[in-house]
Design an enzyme around this catalytic site. Structure first.
Site, short mmCIF file in Angstrom:
data_model
loop_
_atom_site.label_atom_id
_atom_site.label_comp_id
_atom_site.label_asym_id
_atom_site.label_seq_id
_atom_site.Cartn_x
_atom_site.Cartn_y
_atom_site.Cartn_z
N HIS A 97 37.46 20.45 41.77
CA HIS A 97 36.90 21.08 42.97
C HIS A 97 35.45 20.66 43.19
O HIS A 97 34.76 20.18 42.29
CB HIS A 97 36.99 22.60 42.84
CG HIS A 97 36.19 23.16 41.70
ND1 HIS A 97 34.82 23.36 41.76
CD2 HIS A 97 36.56 23.53 40.45
CE1 HIS A 97 34.39 23.84 40.62
NE2 HIS A 97 35.43 23.95 39.79
N GLU A 128 41.14 27.34 35.79
CA GLU A 128 40.13 27.02 34.79
C GLU A 128 40.36 27.87 33.54
O GLU A 128 41.04 28.90 33.59
CB GLU A 128 38.73 27.27 35.37
CG GLU A 128 37.57 26.93 34.43
CD GLU A 128 37.58 25.48 33.95
OE1 GLU A 128 38.38 25.18 33.04
OE2 GLU A 128 36.78 24.68 34.47
#
Length: 205
Positions: A9, A83
């Protein structure tokens, strides 16, 4: 062989503030939105059979410019690409955590696989990410775009290279909106790292 193109990202607000994020966190910073747009331009002419993404906000905002540029397969959200969970460290600055838990930060920096903030270890992350890769591999797709986070990219790379447990800490953290490409067969018996941490952001508008 299935090719997985792993896109980290763009810069988030917490990245810019040097805060731990894990599975918490914000959307993209203004710079992160620029990075996402440039990554979309680079990727827009590449055909993908599937698009898989983490369910976190910073990933959704990174993916959207690419979805706006072209026809694309339906996006499949897979929480296994989240994550690593850093538990109680989420939202705290690096400096704050080091002031309060310097021995834990130092141990992690030495390569000890610690569940930071009571969250996950890299070994746990590696297991769930490799399971997600296996599902993609057996789907028969030729090329898949996976929009995810730095931790999953590192452990996916470590598994692809057959690094021993803990080997992911020897890899440089992927930069925001960088691309990493791995190739795997449907049994995960043959795995190849084609590229790692290739930047898409040049600073040009």
């Amino acid at each position: 062989m299935t090719e997985l193109v792993l896109l980290r990202h763009g810069e988030s607000l917490w990245n810019a503030e040097e805060r731990y994020q894990g599975q918490q966190g914000t959307g993209l910073s203004p710079l992160g939105h620029q990075q996402a747009k440039q990554a979309a331009l680079l990727l827009q002419d590449r055909p993908f059979d599937q698009i898989v993404a983490s369910d976190l906000q910073r990933v959704a905002e990174t993916l959207q410019p690419y979805l706006d540029t072209c026809d694309h397969p339906t996006v499949r959200i897979d929480k296994r690409w989240r994550e690593i969970d850093v538990g109680a460290w989420g939202g705290r600055t690096f400096a704050e955590v080091y002031d309060e838990e310097p021995e834990v930060v130092d141990a992690f920096a030495r390569g000890e696989d610690i569940a930071r903030g009571g969250g996950e270890t890299f070994a746990q992350l590696r297991e769930r990410v490799w399971d997600a890769i296996r599902d993609i591999a057996i789907s028969g797709a030729d090329r898949v775009l996976v929009v995810t986070h730095g931790g999953p990219i590192r452990v996916a790379t470590a598994s692809t290279l057959r690094l021993s447990p803990g080997g992911e800490v020897t890899l440089d953290p992927p930069a925001n909106c960088s691309l990493t490409t791995v190739r795997v067969d449907d049994l995960l018996a043959v795995t190849t790292l084609a590229s790692y941490n290739v930047p898409t952001w040049t600073g040009d508008q």
